[in-house]
Design a protein around this motif. Structure first.
Motif, short mmCIF file in Angstrom:
data_model
loop_
_atom_site.label_atom_id
_atom_site.label_comp_id
_atom_site.label_asym_id
_atom_site.label_seq_id
_atom_site.Cartn_x
_atom_site.Cartn_y
_atom_site.Cartn_z
N ILE A 1434 -14.13 14.37 13.63
CA ILE A 1434 -14.83 13.87 12.43
C ILE A 1434 -13.90 12.96 11.64
CG2 ILE A 1434 -15.82 14.57 10.23
CD1 ILE A 1434 -16.90 17.07 11.65
N MET A 1435 -12.62 13.30 11.52
CA MET A 1435 -11.69 12.47 10.77
C MET A 1435 -11.48 11.12 11.48
SD MET A 1435 -8.86 15.32 9.65
CE MET A 1435 -7.78 14.09 8.95
N HIS A 1436 -11.40 11.11 12.81
CA HIS A 1436 -11.25 9.84 13.55
C HIS A 1436 -12.46 8.95 13.32
CE1 HIS A 1436 -9.85 7.07 16.61
NE2 HIS A 1436 -11.02 7.20 17.27
N GLN A 1437 -13.63 9.51 13.48
CA GLN A 1437 -14.84 8.71 13.25
C GLN A 1437 -14.92 8.28 11.79
OE1 GLN A 1437 -16.87 7.67 15.58
NE2 GLN A 1437 -15.76 8.76 17.21
N GLY A 1438 -14.41 9.09 10.90
CA GLY A 1438 -14.45 8.73 9.49
C GLY A 1438 -13.55 7.55 9.19
N GLU A 1439 -12.39 7.48 9.83
CA GLU A 1439 -11.51 6.32 9.61
C GLU A 1439 -12.17 5.04 10.08
OE1 GLU A 1439 -7.96 7.30 11.60
OE2 GLU A 1439 -7.30 8.81 10.13
N LYS A 1440 -12.84 5.09 11.25
CA LYS A 1440 -13.55 3.91 11.72
C LYS A 1440 -14.63 3.50 10.73
CE LYS A 1440 -12.96 4.67 16.71
NZ LYS A 1440 -13.68 4.87 18.00
N LYS A 1441 -15.32 4.46 10.23
CA LYS A 1441 -16.39 4.14 9.29
C LYS A 1441 -15.83 3.54 8.01
CE LYS A 1441 -20.37 6.19 7.03
NZ LYS A 1441 -21.17 7.43 6.82
N ALA A 1443 -13.13 1.70 7.71
CA ALA A 1443 -12.71 0.31 7.99
C ALA A 1443 -13.91 -0.63 7.97
CB ALA A 1443 -11.99 0.24 9.34
N SER A 1444 -15.01 -0.20 8.61
CA SER A 1444 -16.21 -1.05 8.60
C SER A 1444 -16.78 -1.16 7.20
CB SER A 1444 -17.25 -0.48 9.56
OG SER A 1444 -17.62 0.83 9.15
N MET A 1445 -16.67 -0.12 6.42
CA MET A 1445 -17.19 -0.15 5.05
C MET A 1445 -16.36 -1.07 4.18
SD MET A 1445 -18.15 3.88 4.47
CE MET A 1445 -18.58 3.61 2.76
N VAL A 1446 -15.04 -1.15 4.40
CA VAL A 1446 -14.20 -2.08 3.62
C VAL A 1446 -14.57 -3.51 3.94
CG1 VAL A 1446 -11.83 -2.90 3.33
CG2 VAL A 1446 -12.30 -0.43 3.36
N GLU A 1447 -14.79 -3.82 5.20
CA GLU A 1447 -15.19 -5.18 5.60
C GLU A 1447 -16.54 -5.54 4.98
OE1 GLU A 1447 -15.96 -7.77 9.69
OE2 GLU A 1447 -15.35 -5.67 9.79
N TYR A 1448 -17.44 -4.62 5.03
CA TYR A 1448 -18.77 -4.87 4.44
C TYR A 1448 -18.66 -5.03 2.93
CZ TYR A 1448 -23.52 -3.84 2.92
OH TYR A 1448 -24.75 -3.88 2.31
#
Length: 1620
Positions: A1434-1441, A1443-1448
Motif C-alpha cells: 500500500i505504501m509503494h502504491q501510495g508513493e506512485k499516486k 507523484a502523479s498527484m503532484v504533476e496533476y
C-alpha cells in the motif's frame, strides 16, 4: 333507644340493676347540631343531614324538624335520593350495615349487609333506578353497587390502598361512576347482562402540577428494541430492577414519576363529562367515554374588564387583610365544591366566594355571584334546580337562587363548633342554654328546640352553668375568665360582668341548688368560691387549693340547715386510687372576713374540710343527701353507690356512641322532665324526655320542683331586678380590675416590692394593664406587709450597711498583716449556707457537664473503634506511603485485607476445576499453540504475566461461554490482582526499610556534625529527615501530650503525686549544686581529668605576669620567658589551624555523604513509582476484564428476569383469556335461552293480536271495527315533573331496565280512564266491554314485556360484544408476548455467543480517530506479517499516486492562474461601465454648478462667511435692546402689581360685606320659599353647561379631524410634488 350506661350486651358485676330502669323509658324530644358535610335535599322543600346518632330533616320554609335515630350507634356514611325520597346511611360498628329509610314516613325499606368489617366512608344514589354505590374503608377498600329495592349486591371490586373522598353516579347513565381520591380519579363502568353485573375500572391519568398532560409511557413493553452490541438490548426498567411478579408491570422509577394534581371536588355534566377541581387551582374536564383529560383555560378578558377585575381583586384582598384573614386569590382560587347547572358551573372554596364559570369548549369566563365571608364546604342544588344551598364550616347555611341572581340569604345558623355543655334556665321548664367550644352561647326553647338567640364571646369556652336564683349564666373560658350573662330576655342575652380569676383555665362551673354560691374549678387544683347573686356583683369569696388532680366536683344544698356541701373527687396518682375532699359553705362566708386569710384562701376550720379514701379509681362522682355518693368507675361501665363504705350498682343506660367520643355532659331539668345530653365529638345536642315513668316518681319530682321554686321565687325576682339594672359590660381595661368590689387599689409602681424569694409569679398576672383576682390579692398582701414592716426594713438595711463597712475594714486590715497571720477569704463569709448552696449547684452543673462530655467521648470512642476495626485492624497490610528526601515524589502501597477461609476455599475449588479442565488433551494442545504464539499476551488481554501474574490458570477469553466459567474467571482474576499487589507490597516494604536505615545513618552523621560545629563554634541548621504521618499512619491512633492544647485535668491524687515528684527533683538539684568534689575539679582542671584532642581548640597558654610591663622595663630573663611564650603560642595556633582544617574537611565529607545517599534513595523511590504506574496499568487491565464479565453476568440475569416476567404476564393473560372465554360461552348460552324467551313473548303478542277477532266474533261488524280501533288505542302517559323542568340539566337522562315495573304501573293507571264506561261504544254489552278491557290490558302488558325483553336482549348483546372485544384484545396481547419472548431468546443466544474479548494493542497500531466503538460483526483474526506485507504494498502504491498527484497539481495550478486573470479583466470592464453610467445619471445641484463654474470658489465662501458674521453682530445688538425694553416693562408691571394688591385688599373688605349681605339674602330666599324657582334656574343653567360642554367636545373632535386631514393633505402634496 339503647340503655345509656353501657354498650349493648354488657352485664354489670353480679347482674344487679335498678328495677325502675325496666319500667321507665326515654324518648328524643329534639336534636340540634351541624355536620358541616353530607348535606342533601330529600325533596324541594326539605334538607337532611346526619348529626351524631341521628339524621335531621329540616323544612327550609317552615323550619320544622324531624329526627330519625340510628338505633345501632353513630351515623357513618350518608346519602339521599330526592327522586325516590329515600335516605341511606351506615352505622359505625364492626360489620356495619347500610339502612334505607323513606321520607316522610321514616319507615325502613331495606338493610344492606356486605362483607365490610370496619366502616363505610361513602354512599351515593343513582339519578335513575334503584341503585346505590358504597365504598368501604380499610382494610377492604371495596366499591359495591346495590339494588336497594330488591336488597341485592349486584357487583363489587376492590381498589387496595385508595382512600376515596367523593363518589357519584353519572346522572345521564347510571352505569358510570366517578370515584375521586386525594391523588387520583377513576371512572368505573357497570356492565350488565340480564341479571349479571360487572365492574370495570378505568383510571384517569391526571396532569402534573404545572397543568401539562403528559402522554402515557409504556415501561413494561418498550416501543422499540435498540440493538447495542456492547450494552445489550433495551430492556424495561422492571427487568433491570429484578422484578418478576405483578410489581414488574406497574413498577415506575422515581425519576419517571411526576407529581400530579390533587383533586378536591367533581361533578357530572349533561354531556356525560366530569369537571374536577384541584388544589393547584386548575379545573379539569374528563371525557367519560375516552377517559381523556383537558385543562380548562380562562378566556382572555378585554383590557377594560381586566382592569376592573384587578381592582375588584385588590379590594377583596384589602378587606380580608383588615379583617385579619388571609387574602383571597380571585384569579386562581382553590375550589372545594362544584355544582353543575344548565347555564354553567358554580364553584366555591375556602375563601367564601361563590363563583360562576361559563364554559365553552376549553375556555371559561368567571363571575363572582356572592361573598359570604365564610369558608364554604359544599354546594347542593335542590331537585328542581331553583335553589342552591351554600354550606359553611361555621354552621351557617345560605340559599342562593341562580335564575334571579339574588344575594345569598341565610337559611340556617347552627353552632359554629362542637357543643361543650348545656344547662336549664331557671325555672327549668321553658328554656335551656348551651355553649360551644368556640365561645358561642345559644338559648333554646325546650318545647321544640327552636334557637331563640345567640351570643358569641369570641373566646374559647370551657364551662357553662345557669344560676338557680336568677336568670344569669356563667361561662368559663380557657384564659381563666368567667363571663356573666343576663338572660332575663331570652331573645337578647347580654354580658353584664366579667371576672378574671387566674391564668389557669376554668375547667367547670357549679351552682348550688339555692343559687347562693358559684364554685369554679380551675387547673392545678384551684377551686374558687364566688357569690352567685348579681346584687353582690358576683363577688369572689375565696379559693381552695388541692394537691392532687381534681377529676370531678359535686355540690349539694341543705335548705334546712342553710349550708352547701361541696364534694371533690381527687385522683391520687401515687397509689392509683381516688380520694374524696368534702367541705361545707355557709352564708357566713359572704359577711365574715375571718373565714378567709389575707391571700384569699378559705380556712379549713371555717369550711369543715374532710377527706375519704376510696378503693376504686373513679372518674366522676356526685354527692346527694344522707351521705350517699354516686360515682362512675373507669374500669367498668357501671355507676357505683357509696354510703361512705358500701358499694352498689344504681343504673345502666346507653347514650352517644363511643365512636363520637361518648357523652361530654348531661344535665337534668329541675322538674325532672327533660335531660340535656351532648356528645364529645359528634356535635349533637340531644334533649330527652320521659316516655314512660311511674306516677309516684312523677309526683315526687313535681313536688320537689314546686318546693324548690317556692324557696327560690323571692330571691329570683329580686336578683333578676338587680341583674337587669346592671349595665352591659364593655371591653375596657378598667373593668377587669373590678373583681374586688370591696376595695380598689391604686396602680403605683412603688407599692409592690420584690420579696426575698424572688419576683411575683406570672401565674397571677396577664399583662401590664390587666391583673387577675389572685394577682390583686398578692399585690394587696405585699403592700400591707411593706407598710407594716417599713421601719423594721429600714433598720435592717442600716444594720446591713454598717456590717458591710465593718467587714470591708476587716478585710483591708487582713491584707496588711504578714502572710502567716492572714485569714482565708472564706473566713469573712457570713452566709455560709448560701455559699455551700452555690458551691453545690456549681458542682451539680460541673457533674452534668462532665457526664455529658463523657457520653460524647464514649460515642466518639465507639466511632473510633468501629472505624479502626474496619479500616485498620481488618487490614493485614496497612496503607502507608514512602516519600523522597529531596523531591515531591510519593508512592503508596496497596492496603489489603486478609482473605477469609471461605474465599480461599472457593479459590482452591476453582483451581481444582481448572486443573481438571486442562487435563483434557485438546485443551493442552490449544494452550500449547497459544503459548507458542509470540503475541499470545494480546489475546490474554493484559500484561500481568510480565509482572509476576500467572495467567496460565485463566480460561481463554474465547472459551467463556457458560455462567460458571465467567464466575470462575472473575475469581481467578481477583486472585491474580491480589498476588500482584502482594508482590508490589513486598518491594514497597523493602524500600521503606531502606529509608529507615538511611534516616538512621543520617542521624548518626548529624551527631558527628553537631560535635564538629560545636568545636568550630559555628551556628548552622542541620537537616534532620524524619518519617511523615503518611509514612507512619499508626501515629494517628495515638495522641501525644503536645497535641493537646487544653490544660490537663488532674485529680486530687495526681496533683499530690506531681507535687511530691517536683519536690524530690528540686532536692536532687540542690544536692548536686553542693558537691565539693565536682566543684574543685571544675575549678582546677576544667571539669576533666585529662585533655583530649578534641579540646585543643579550647586550650590557651596563660601569659606571664609581666606581660603588661613596657618592653624597655623588661629584664633579660623576662624577655627569654616572653620569647618562649610567643613560640608556644605560635605552635599552639598552628595546631589549632590544622585541627580546624581537618574538622572542616570531615564536615564536608559528611554532608556530601548524606546528600549522595539520600539522592540515591530518591532514585530508588522514583523507580518504585514507575513500577507502580505500570502495575496500575496491569491491574486496570484485569479489572476491566472483571467489569466486562460482571456486566455480561448482569445482562444475562436481566434477560432471565425479563423472560420470567414475560412468562408470568403470559400466564396471567392466559388465565384471563380462559376466564373471558368462559364468560363468553356462558353469555352466549344465556342469550340463546333468552332469545327463545323473547321469541315466545313475541309469538304470544301475535297470538293475542290474532285471537282478538276470534274472541269477539259474535260482535256486530260495525262495533267490531270500533272495538278494534279502541284495541289499538294507547293512553297518553304523563311525563314526570323532573323531566319537564327546564332548569334540570339532567332531564334527558336514560332510564334503566328496572324502570319497567314502574312504567307498567303508570301505564295501567293511565288505562283506568280508557276503561271507563264513557268510552264504551253505544249498543255494546257491558260484559263484552269488560272482556274487551281485560284483553286490551293483556295486550298492553305483553307489549311492555316485549319492549323490556328487547332492551334486556340489547344489553346482553352489547355485553357479549364487549367480552368478545376483550377476548380479541387479550389474544393480541398474548401474540405480542410470544413475539417478545422469541426476540428475547434470540437476543439472549446472541449475547451468549458474541463474547466481549479484550485485546492489547501497541501504541501506533490504533488507526481509528473516532471515539465510537467500531463495528466488528464481520471481523476476523489474522497474522501480523500479512498486515505488514499488505501495508508495504500500500505504501509503494501510495508513493506512485502521490507523484502523479503532484504533476496533476502543477498543471492545474497554471489553469487556475489563467482563469483568475480572465475573471479579473471581466470585473474591471464591469467597473468601468458602472462608473460611466454613474457619470451620466449624476444630478448637478446649484452648489455643484457654482463649484464647477466659479473660478475662485474659496474666496466666494470666505466672503459669504464674513457677511454672516456681520449679521450675527447686528442680531446681538438688537437682542440687547430688546432685553432692556423687557426689563423696563418688568418694572412697570411690578408697579402695577403693587397697585393691584392694594385694590385686592379693598375688594376683600368689600367681599366680606357682600358675603354678609349674601347670607342675609339666602335666609330671605329660604324664608320666601323660592326653592322651585332656584331649582328651575339651576336646571336651565345645568343644561346650558352640558350643552356648552357638548359643543366643546365636538370642537375638539373637529380640530383633531382637521389636523388629521391637514397632515394627510401635506403627505399627498409631498408625494405629488417631491421637489417642492
Amino acid at each position: 333507644m339503647e340503655p345509656a350506661g353501657r354498650e349493648p350486651g354488657t352485664e354489670p358485676p353480679g347482674g344487679r340493676c335498678c328495677s325502675s330502669a325496666e319500667e321507665a323509658a326515654l324518648e328524643v324530644s329534639w336534636v340540634q347540631g351541624f355536620p358541616k358535610k353530607n348535606f342533601s335535599f330529600i325533596n324541594n322543600q326539605t334538607v337532611c343531614y346526619p348529626c351524631g346518632n341521628y339524621i335531621l330533616f329540616r323544612d327550609i320554609e317552615t323550619k320544622e324538624m324531624t329526627v330519625l335515630q340510628c338505633q345501632t350507634g353513630q351515623v357513618g356514611a350518608f346519602a339521599a335520593n330526592a327522586n325516590s325520597q329515600v335516605v341511606a346511611f351506615s352505622d359505625r360498628k364492626l360489620n356495619p350495615i347500610i339502612y334505607i329509610y323513606t321520607f316522610p314516613e321514616l319507615s325502613k325499606l331495606a338493610e344492606l349487609k356486605g362483607n365490610t368489617q370496619l366502616d363505610y366512608t361513602l354512599l351515593a344514589f343513582s339519578f335513575t333506578g334503584p341503585y346505590l354505590a358504597s365504598y368501604s374503608s380499610i382494610p377492604e377498600f371495596v366499591l359495591s353497587v346495590w339494588n336497594w329495592k330488591e336488597n341485592l349486591l349486584l357487583c363489587s371490586e376492590s381498589q387496595p390502598g385508595v382512600t376515596a373522598t367523593s363518589l357519584s353516579f353519572n346522572p345521564m347513565n347510571w352505569q358510570q361512576l366517578c370515584l375521586v381520591s386525594e391523588s387520583s380519579v377513576t371512572i368505573w363502568l357497570v356492565e350488565r347482562s340480564n341479571d349479571e353485573h360487572l365492574l370495570k375500572q378505568n383510571p384517569v391519568k391526571l396532569p402534573d402540577e404545572q397543568g401539562s398532560v403528559n402522554p402515557h409511557e409504556e415501561l413494561f413493553f418498550p416501543v422499540s428494541h435498540s440493538e447495542d452490541r456492547y450494552y445489550g438490548p433495551n430492556l424495561p426498567v422492571s427487568a433491570i430492577a429484578g422484578l418478576v411478579g405483578d410489581e414488574a408491570e406497574t413498577f415506575m422509577p422515581r425519576n419517571y414519576i411526576k407529581p400530579a394534581v390533587h383533586p378536591t371536588a367533581h361533578c357530572w355534566t349533561g354531556t356525560s363529562e366530569v369537571y374536577v377541581s384541584c388544589e393547584e387551582g386548575y379545573i379539569l374536564t374528563i371525557n367519560a367515554e375516552t377517559y381523556s383529560v383537558s385543562v380548562l383555560q380562562q378566556k382572555p378578558l378585554p383590557e377594560r374588564i381586566r382592569t376592573i377585575s384587578d381592582v375588584v381583586s385588590y379590594v377583596h384582598k384589602e378587606v380580608q387583610k383588615k379583617k385579619g384573614g388571609k387574602p383571597k386569590d380571585l384569579q386562581n382560587p382553590v375550589l372545594s365544591s362544584l355544582a353543575f347547572c344548565k347555564d354553567g358551573l358554580y364553584a366555591t372554596g375556602s375563601g367564601g366566594i361563590l363563583f360562576f364559570y361559563y364554559i365553552k369548549d376549553l375556555h371559561y369566563e368567571t363571575k363572582i355571584c356572592a361573598d359570604i365571608l365564610q369558608p364554604i364546604t359544599s354546594l347542593v342544588f335542590s331537585p328542581d334546580y331553583t335553589v342552591l344551598l351554600l354550606v359553611t364550616d361555621q354552621g351557617a347555611v345560605y340559599t342562593y337562587k341562580p335564575p334571579h341572581s339574588e344575594e345569598a340569604v341565610k337559611l340556617l345558623d347552627a353552632c359554629s363548633g362542637y357543643f361543650l355543655t348545656a344547662d336549664f334556665l331557671t325555672p327549668g321548664n321553658e328554656y335551656c342554654v348551651s355553649v360551644a367550644t368556640s365561645g358561642e352561647v345559644q338559648v333554646w326553647f325546650l318545647e321544640d328546640g327552636t334557637c331563640l338567640s345567640k351570643l358569641n364571646l369570641n373566646m374559647e369556652a370551657t364551662a357553662l352553668a345557669c344560676c338557680p336564683s336568677s336568670n344569669s349564666v356563667a361561662v368559663g373560658t380557657k384564659r381563666g375568665v368567667i363571663y356573666f350573662l343576663d338572660v332575663t330576655k331570652v331573645e337578647a342575652p347580654r354580658v353584664v360582668h366579667r371576672i378574671f380569676l387566674s391564668t389557669f383555665p376554668v375547667l367547670s362551673l357549679h351552682y348550688d341548688q339555692s343559687g347562693q354560691f358559684l364554685i369554679a374549678r380551675a387547673a392545678e387544683g384551684h377551686i374558687f368560691i364566688l357569690d352567685a347573686r348579681p346584687s353582690k356583683l358576683f363577688q369572689v369569696l375565696g379559693y381552695v387549693v388541692l394537691e392532687d388532680q381534681v377529676l370531678d366536683l359535686s355540690v349539694a344544698s341543705d335548705f334546712k340547715s342553710n349550708f352547701v356541701e361541696v364534694m371533690v373527687l381527687v385522683n391520687v396518682a401515687e397509689v392509683q386510687r381516688a380520694r374524696l375532699e368534702i367541705f361545707c359553705l355557709c352564708s357566713a362566708l359572704t359577711t365574715d372576713d375571718k373565714c378567709v386569710n389575707e391571700h384569699g384562701i378559705l380556712n379549713a376550720n371555717a369550711i369543715k374540710r374532710k377527706q375519704y379514701d376510696l378503693d376504686c379509681p373513679l372518674s366522676s362522682a356526685v354527692r346527694l343527701k344522707d351521705n350517699i355518693v354516686y360515682g362512675y368507675c373507669t374500669c367498668a361501665p357501671f355507676i357505683c353507690k357509696y354510703h361512705i363504705s358500701e358499694e352498689d350498682i344504681l343504673a345502666q343506660k346507653h347514650c352517644h356512641s363511643y365512636h363520637g367520643g361518648g357523652i361530654r355532659s348531661m344535665v337534668f331539668s329541675l322538674d325532672g322532665k327533660f335531660i340535656l345530653v351532648n356528645g364529645k365529638n359528634d356535635g349533637a345536642l340531644v334533649c330527652l324526655q320521659w316516655k314512660k315513668m311511674k306516677q309516684t316518681e312523677v309526683k315526687e319530682a313535681d313536688f320537689h320542683w314546686q318546693s324548690v321554686l317556692a324557696i327560690l321565687n323571692t330571691s329570683t325576682s329580686n336578683e333578676n331586678v338587680a341583674l337587669q339594672s346592671m349595665a352591659e359590660w364593655q371591653s375596657e381595661p378598667e373593668s377587669t380590675s373590678g373583681s374586688l368590689p370591696e376595695e380598689k387599689f391604686k396602680e403605683e409602681s412603688s407599692s409592690v416590692d420584690v420579696t426575698e424569694d424572688g419576683n411575683i409569679p406570672s401565674l397571677y398576672s396577664d399583662g401590664a394593664n390587666e391583673m387577675t383576682w389572685l394577682g390583686q390579692k398578692i399585690k394587696k398582701v405585699i403592700r400591707e406587709e411593706t407598710q407594716r414592716f417599713a421601719n423594721q426594713k429600714k433598720e435592717l438595711q442600716m444594720g446591713i450597711k454598717e456590717l458591710r463597712k465593718t467587714i470591708q475594714k476587716m478585710m483591708h486590715e487582713n491584707e496588711q498583716v504578714p502572710d502567716i497571720e492572714k485569714l482565708e477569704q472564706q473566713e469573712f463569709n457570713l452566709d455560709t449556707e448560701e455559699q455551700e448552696r452555690a458551691q453545690a449547684k456549681a458542682e451539680e452543673e460541673v457533674a452534668r457537664v462532665r457526664k455529658q462530655i463523657e457520653m460524647e467521648n464514649l460515642a466518639n470512642r465507639y466511632l473510633q473503634d468501629v472505624i479502626k476495626q474496619e479500616c485498620w485492624d481488618a487490614m493485614c497490610v496497612k496503607g502507608r506511603a514512602v516519600k523522597c528526601f529531596h523531591t515531591a515524589c510519593e508512592v503508596k502501597n496497596y492496603p489489603l485485607k486478609e482473605r477469609s477461609e471461605e474465599e480461599l476455599e472457593t479459590l482452591e475449588k476453582v483451581l481444582r476445576l481448572k486443573k481438571i479442565d486442562t487435563a483434557d488433551p485438546k485443551v493442552q494442545e490449544k494452550n500449547h499453540e497459544m503459548a507458542d504464539d509470540s503475541a499470545s499476551y494480546c489475546l490474554v488481554g493484559s500484561l500481568s504475566s510480565q509482572y509476576g501474574g500467572d495467567t496460565s490458570v485463566l480460561y481463554q477469553q474465547l472459551d467463556l461461554k457458560t455462567r460458571e466459567q465467567k464466575v470462575n474467571q472473575i475469581i481467578l482474576l481477583q486472585d491474580i490482582i491480589y498476588k500482584l499487589k502482594t508482590a508490589f507490597n513486598k518491594e514497597f516494604d523493602r524500600v521503606v526499610r531502606q529509608k529507615e536505615q538511611e534516616i538512621a545513618r543520617v542521624k548518626e552523621r548529624n551527631l558527628r556534625i553537631q560535635e564538629i560545629l560545636a568545636q568550630l563554634e559555628l551556628q548552622l541548621e542541620l537537616w534532620e529527615p524524619a518519617l511523615t504521618d503518611d509514612e507512619m499512619p499508626e501515629r494517628a491512633l495515638t495522641v501525644q501530650d503536645s497535641e493537646i492544647k487544653a490544660e490537663k485535668y488532674l485529680t486530687q491524687k495526681e496533683r499530690e503525686k506531681a507535687e511530691m515528684m517536683a519536690k524530690l527533683e528540686m532536692e536532687r538539684r540542690l544536692a548536686d549544686k553542693d558537691n565539693d568534689r565536682l566543684r574543685a575539679l571544675d575549678d582546677m582542671m576544667g571539669g576533666v581529668l585529662e585533655v583530649k584532642k578534641e579540646d585543643i581548640l579550647k586550650l590557651d597558654i596563660p601569659p606571664p605576669a609581666f606581660i603588661s610591663k613596657p618592653e624597655h622595663l623588661l629584664t633579660d630573663e623576662e624577655k627569654k620567658i616572653l620569647g618562649k611564650h610567643e613560640e608556644k603560642v605560635k605552635e599552639l595556633n598552628e595546631e589549632k589551624e590544622k585541627y580546624r582544617m581537618a574538622l572542616q574537611n570531615e564536615l564536608k565529607k559528611l554532608e556530601d555523604s548524606i546528600q549522595e545517599t539520600t539522592q540515591q534513595f530518591d532514585k530508588t523511590v522514583r523507580k518504585l513509582s514507575e513500577s507502580k504506574v505500570k502495575l496500575e496499568m496491569v491491574i486496570y487491565q484485569e479489572e476491566l476484564k472483571i467489569l466486562n464479565l460482571v456486566y455480561a453476568l448482569l445482562l444475562d440475569e436481566e434477560l432471565d428476569t425479563r423472560e420470567a416476567g414475560l412468562h408470568n404476564f403470559l400466564t396471567k393473560k392466559q388465565k384471563e383469556k380462559v376466564k373471558t372465554a368462559g364468560t363468553i360461552k356462558a353469555t352466549e348460552d344465556k342469550m340463546e335461552a333468552y332469545i327463545d324467551t323473547y321469541e315466545n313473548a313475541i309469538d304470544e303478542e301475535k297470538n293475542l293480536e290474532y285471537g282478538f277477532a276470534k274472541e269477539f266474533a259474535d260482535v256486530p261488524a260495525n262495533l267490531l271495527d270500533e272495538l278494534y280501533q279502541l284495541y289499538r288505542c294507547r293512553p297518553k302517559i304523563p311525563r314526570t315533573r323532573k323531566l319537564l323542568d327546564s332548569a334540570n340539566p339532567y332531564r334527558d337522562c336514560s332510564n334503566s331496565a328496572e324502570d319497567y315495573k314502574d312504567a307498567l304501573t303508570t301505564l295501567m293507571k293511565a288505562m283506568d280512564e280508557l276503561d271507563s264506561p264513557e268510552h264504551m261504544p253505544n249498543g255494546l254489552d257491558p260484559s263484552i266491554w269488560e272482556n274487551f278491557c281485560l284483553a286490551r290490558r293483556n295486550r298492553m302488558e305483553s307489549e311492555e314485556l316485549v319492549k323490556w325483553k328487547a332492551l334486556t336482549l340489547t344489553e346482553m348483546q352489547g355485553f357479549l360484544r364487549r367480552r368478545i372485544d376483550d377476548n380479541e384484545r387479550i389474544e393480541s396481547e398474548i401474540e405480542d408476548i410470544f413475539e417478545e419472548l422469541t426476540w428475547l431468546q434470540e437476543e439472549k443466544m446472541k449475547f451468549q455467543l458474541n463474547l466481549i474479548i479484550q485485546f492489547l494493542l501497541k501504541q501506533g497500531q490504533v488507526e481509528l480517530e473516532s471515539t465510537e466503538i467500531p463495528e466488528y460483526s464481520d471481523a476476523i483474526l489474522i497474522k501480523r506479517s500479512v498486515v505488514e506485507e499488505l501495508n508495504c504494498a500500500i505504501m509503494h502504491q501510495g508513493e506512485k499516486k502521490i507523484a502523479s498527484m503532484v504533476e496533476y497539481k502543477d498543471f492545474s495550478k497554471g489553469i487556475f492562474k489563467l482563469e483568475w486573470e480572465h475573471k479579473k479583466m471581466r470585473m474591471q470592464i464591469e467597473d468601468l461601465k458602472q462608473k460611466a453610467q454613474d457619470i451620466v445619471t449624476l444630478s448637478i445641484t446649484k452648489d455643484r454648478q457654482l463649484f464647477l463654474t466659479v473660478l475662485n470658489y474659496n474666496s466666494r465662501i470666505a466672503h459669504h462667511i464674513s457677511v454672516m458674521e456681520q449679521t450675527l453682530d447686528i442680531m446681538d445688538q438688537l437682542h440687547k435692546k430688546k432685553v432692556k425694553k423687557r426689563q423696563k416693562r418688568m418694572k412697570e408691571l411690578e408697579k402695577c402689581i403693587s397697585l393691584k394688591e392694594q385694590e385686592n385688599y379693598k375688594l376683600c373688605l368689600e367681599l366680606k360685606e357682600m358675603l354678609v349681605s349674601v347670607s342675609e339674602r339666602r335666609w330671605i330666599f329660604k324664608a320666601a320659599d323660592t326653592k322651585h324657582v332656584s331649582e328651575k334656574l339651576a336646571k336651565q343653567r345645568h343644561q346650558e353647561i352640558l350643552k356648552e360642554k357638548h359643543l366643546r367636545d365636538i370642537i375638539k373632535k373637529k380640530e383633531e379631524e382637521f389636523k388629521i386631514l391637514q397632515a394627510e393633505a401635506q403627505r399627498l402634496r409631498s408625494r405629488t410634488f417631491p421637489d417642492l
